[in-house]
Scaffold this motif. Structure first.
Motif, PDB file in Angstrom:
ATOM      1  N   PRO A  58       0.585  -1.150   0.084  1.00 29.39           N
ATOM      2  CA  PRO A  58       0.050  -0.123  -0.101  1.00 29.39           C
ATOM      3  C   PRO A  58       0.931   1.125  -0.083  1.00 29.39           C
ATOM      4  N   LEU A  59       0.553   2.099  -0.736  1.00 30.46           N
ATOM      5  CA  LEU A  59       1.258   3.559  -0.957  1.00 30.46           C
ATOM      6  C   LEU A  59       0.303   4.800  -0.412  1.00 30.46           C
ATOM      7  N   ASN A  60       0.965   5.754   0.037  1.00 31.18           N
ATOM      8  CA  ASN A  60       0.445   7.017  -0.063  1.00 31.18           C
ATOM      9  C   ASN A  60       0.962   7.668  -1.195  1.00 31.18           C
ATOM     10  N   VAL A  61      -0.033   8.290  -1.995  1.00 33.84           N
ATOM     11  CA  VAL A  61       0.288   9.057  -3.312  1.00 33.84           C
ATOM     12  C   VAL A  61      -0.665  10.295  -3.337  1.00 33.84           C
ATOM     13  N   LEU A  62       0.082  11.338  -3.806  1.00 31.26           N
ATOM     14  CA  LEU A  62      -0.237  12.784  -4.021  1.00 31.26           C
ATOM     15  C   LEU A  62      -0.192  12.945  -5.739  1.00 31.26           C
ATOM     16  N   GLU A  63      -1.313  13.631  -6.073  1.00 34.44           N
ATOM     17  CA  GLU A  63      -1.518  14.075  -7.416  1.00 34.44           C
ATOM     18  C   GLU A  63      -1.581  15.424  -7.268  1.00 34.44           C
ATOM     19  N   ALA A  64      -0.848  16.474  -7.956  1.00 34.63           N
ATOM     20  CA  ALA A  64      -1.010  17.882  -7.563  1.00 34.63           C
ATOM     21  C   ALA A  64      -1.233  18.451  -9.063  1.00 34.63           C
ATOM     22  N   ARG A  78      -3.558   1.889 -11.202  1.00 38.60           N
ATOM     23  CA  ARG A  78      -2.048   1.187 -10.759  1.00 38.60           C
ATOM     24  C   ARG A  78      -2.102   1.240  -9.317  1.00 38.60           C
ATOM     25  N   LEU A  79      -2.819   1.806  -8.354  1.00 36.71           N
ATOM     26  CA  LEU A  79      -3.061   1.812  -6.914  1.00 36.71           C
ATOM     27  C   LEU A  79      -3.109   0.472  -6.429  1.00 36.71           C
ATOM     28  N   SER A  80      -2.289   0.063  -5.446  1.00 41.38           N
ATOM     29  CA  SER A  80      -2.330  -1.082  -4.694  1.00 41.38           C
ATOM     30  C   SER A  80      -3.528  -1.476  -3.917  1.00 41.38           C
ATOM     31  N   PRO A  81      -4.166  -2.399  -3.490  1.00 42.31           N
ATOM     32  CA  PRO A  81      -5.161  -2.162  -2.414  1.00 42.31           C
ATOM     33  C   PRO A  81      -4.498  -1.638  -1.120  1.00 42.31           C
ATOM     34  N   LEU A 101     -15.316  11.813 -11.403  1.00 39.24           N
ATOM     35  CA  LEU A 101     -14.341  10.995 -11.831  1.00 39.24           C
ATOM     36  C   LEU A 101     -13.927   9.831 -10.601  1.00 39.24           C
ATOM     37  N   VAL A 102     -13.630  10.057  -9.489  1.00 35.64           N
ATOM     38  CA  VAL A 102     -13.581   9.520  -8.317  1.00 35.64           C
ATOM     39  C   VAL A 102     -14.570   8.549  -7.957  1.00 35.64           C
ATOM     40  N   SER A 103     -15.762   9.341  -7.993  1.00 42.08           N
ATOM     41  CA  SER A 103     -17.044   8.679  -7.486  1.00 42.08           C
ATOM     42  C   SER A 103     -17.340   7.524  -8.383  1.00 42.08           C
ATOM     43  N   SER A 104     -16.972   7.507  -9.668  1.00 38.56           N
ATOM     44  CA  SER A 104     -17.307   6.218 -10.703  1.00 38.56           C
ATOM     45  C   SER A 104     -16.150   5.202 -10.484  1.00 38.56           C
ATOM     46  N   HIS A 105     -15.033   5.608  -9.906  1.00 37.90           N
ATOM     47  CA  HIS A 105     -14.093   4.599  -9.796  1.00 37.90           C
ATOM     48  C   HIS A 105     -14.351   3.286  -9.013  1.00 37.90           C
ATOM     49  N   PRO A 106     -14.323   2.093  -9.477  1.00 36.70           N
ATOM     50  CA  PRO A 106     -14.699   1.033  -8.577  1.00 36.70           C
ATOM     51  C   PRO A 106     -13.500   0.686  -7.560  1.00 36.70           C
ATOM     52  N   LEU A 107     -14.138   0.481  -6.327  1.00 36.57           N
ATOM     53  CA  LEU A 107     -13.315   0.179  -5.124  1.00 36.57           C
ATOM     54  C   LEU A 107     -12.815  -1.263  -5.030  1.00 36.57           C
ATOM     55  N   PRO A 108     -11.725  -1.453  -4.390  1.00 32.76           N
ATOM     56  CA  PRO A 108     -11.474  -2.836  -4.393  1.00 32.76           C
ATOM     57  C   PRO A 108     -12.030  -3.964  -3.693  1.00 32.76           C
ATOM     58  N   SER A 112     -10.838  -0.738   0.787  1.00 27.10           N
ATOM     59  CA  SER A 112      -9.501  -0.066   1.587  1.00 27.10           C
ATOM     60  C   SER A 112      -9.133   1.031   0.875  1.00 27.10           C
ATOM     61  N   GLU A 113      -9.073   0.963  -0.410  1.00 28.39           N
ATOM     62  CA  GLU A 113      -8.693   2.349  -1.115  1.00 28.39           C
ATOM     63  C   GLU A 113      -9.041   3.560  -0.792  1.00 28.39           C
ATOM     64  N   ARG A 114      -8.473   4.567  -0.258  1.00 26.95           N
ATOM     65  CA  ARG A 114      -9.045   5.784   0.092  1.00 26.95           C
ATOM     66  C   ARG A 114      -8.525   6.892  -0.799  1.00 26.95           C
ATOM     67  N   ILE A 115      -9.586   7.746  -1.436  1.00 24.99           N
ATOM     68  CA  ILE A 115      -9.198   8.817  -2.269  1.00 24.99           C
ATOM     69  C   ILE A 115      -9.796  10.029  -1.913  1.00 24.99           C
ATOM     70  N   ARG A 116      -9.096  11.133  -1.823  1.00 24.61           N
ATOM     71  CA  ARG A 116      -9.508  12.243  -1.558  1.00 24.61           C
ATOM     72  C   ARG A 116      -9.395  13.507  -2.450  1.00 24.61           C
ATOM     73  N   VAL A 117     -10.111  14.244  -2.749  1.00 25.25           N
ATOM     74  CA  VAL A 117      -9.958  15.369  -3.894  1.00 25.25           C
ATOM     75  C   VAL A 117     -10.052  16.517  -3.126  1.00 25.25           C
ATOM     76  N   HIS A 118      -8.992  17.517  -3.157  1.00 25.89           N
ATOM     77  CA  HIS A 118      -8.738  18.674  -2.523  1.00 25.89           C
ATOM     78  C   HIS A 118      -8.837  19.983  -3.185  1.00 25.89           C
ATOM     79  N   HIS A 119      -9.884  20.735  -3.025  1.00 27.18           N
ATOM     80  CA  HIS A 119      -9.796  22.211  -3.545  1.00 27.18           C
ATOM     81  C   HIS A 119      -8.747  22.943  -3.130  1.00 27.18           C
ATOM     82  N   ALA A 120      -7.587  23.116  -3.384  1.00 27.85           N
ATOM     83  CA  ALA A 120      -6.655  23.852  -2.709  1.00 27.85           C
ATOM     84  C   ALA A 120      -5.341  23.948  -3.649  1.00 27.85           C
ATOM     85  N   PHE A 121      -4.397  25.136  -3.425  1.00 26.82           N
ATOM     86  CA  PHE A 121      -3.347  24.735  -3.766  1.00 26.82           C
ATOM     87  C   PHE A 121      -2.325  23.980  -3.182  1.00 26.82           C
ATOM     88  N   VAL A 122      -1.355  23.261  -3.892  1.00 27.24           N
ATOM     89  CA  VAL A 122      -0.572  22.273  -3.120  1.00 27.24           C
ATOM     90  C   VAL A 122       0.208  22.821  -2.144  1.00 27.24           C
TER      91      VAL A 122
END
Length: 246
Positions: A58-64, A78-81, A101-108, A112-122
């Motif tokens: 399991p990874l912690n990933v950030l996309e900015a 490509r995210l592992s469970p 887009l995230v809401s339509s992504h199938p969970l494992p 356990s996969e956790r995805i959050r969208v932030h309206h912010a500057f990185v």
């Protein structure tokens, strides 16, 4: 550090709705959008390759600077469970698109996969999390040198020791800007490239060119060494230009 290029792939067709949305936002504010078309699949694959190199861990990933999600679509499968993904985007219209887009992504299967969208500057992201992988889609050459330093220092701070940052820069923009922009803008562009070169000299492990992108783009891969406790500025700057709160 290795320096290699991909084969000349033909740029694939893009989703029409996404392309039109991206074009409209570019027309509203090209400075912060930074391009006239979403990233190609070839570019998205290169940017997200590190996320697929850890196996099942399991990874912690950030996309900015995720935009309309052209890179996010490649990153999600490509995210592992058990992995966590934070997606940061300053454009409110893009943020809404990303949440759909995230809401339509199938969970494992284990959910356990956790995805959050932030309206912010990185650089303003409030988190104690440290990331194995950071994928940046920000248009650095549209910012001030001081602002680029702020963002890059924040990236290095957010990376775990041994973690990987990928980002891209369009090829030929310096020459195009030298022909079309004011001298002040051309100087700013050169100064930004010098700031980025400092981080590349210190942290880069490789770069690749994607010719099948519009425009062609060079992808840089940087790694935070295991013995680095705090980021070191790549270039002295006078002051950080402020950005509006999203």
């Amino acid at each position: 550090m290795d320096d290699w290029t991909t084969s000349h792939h033909r740029a694939p067709g893009r989703r029409k709705a996404e392309s039109w949305m991206f074009l409209l936002e570019a027309a509203r504010d090209l400075r912060t959008t930074g391009a006239i078309a979403p990233s190609s699949k070839a570019l998205a694959r290169l940017l997200t390759d590190p996320a697929g190199e850890y196996g099942a861990r399991p990874l912690n990933v950030l996309e900015a600077g995720a935009g309309t999600g052209s890179v996010t679509r490649t990153l999600l499968p490509r995210l592992s469970p058990g992995s966590s993904l934070d997606i940061v985007e300053a454009n409110s219209r893009f943020t809404s698109q990303l949440r759909r887009l995230v809401s339509s992504h199938p969970l494992p299967a284990d959910g356990s996969e956790r995805i959050r969208v932030h309206h912010a500057f990185v650089e303003q992201l409030d988190t104690d999390r440290r990331y194995d992988v950071i994928v940046s889609g920000l248009p650095f050459t549209n910012f001030t040198p001081a602002h680029v330093t702020t963002i890059m220092d924040r990236y290095i701070e957010l990376l775990r020791p041994g973690g990987t940052l990928t980002y891209f820069a369009y090829r030929g923009t310096r020459y195009a800007r030298a022909l079309t922009a004011t001298r002040r803008e051309a100087r700013r562009h050169r100064a930004v490239e010098e700031v980025l070169a400092g981080y590349q000299d210190q942290y880069a492990t490789g770069c690749r060119t994607v010719w099948g992108n519009l425009p062609p783009a060079r992808v840089w891969r940087l790694r935070r060494p295991a013995d680095v406790s705090a980021p070191a500025a790549a270039s002295p700057v006078a002051a950080v230009t402020s950005r509006p709160t999203p």
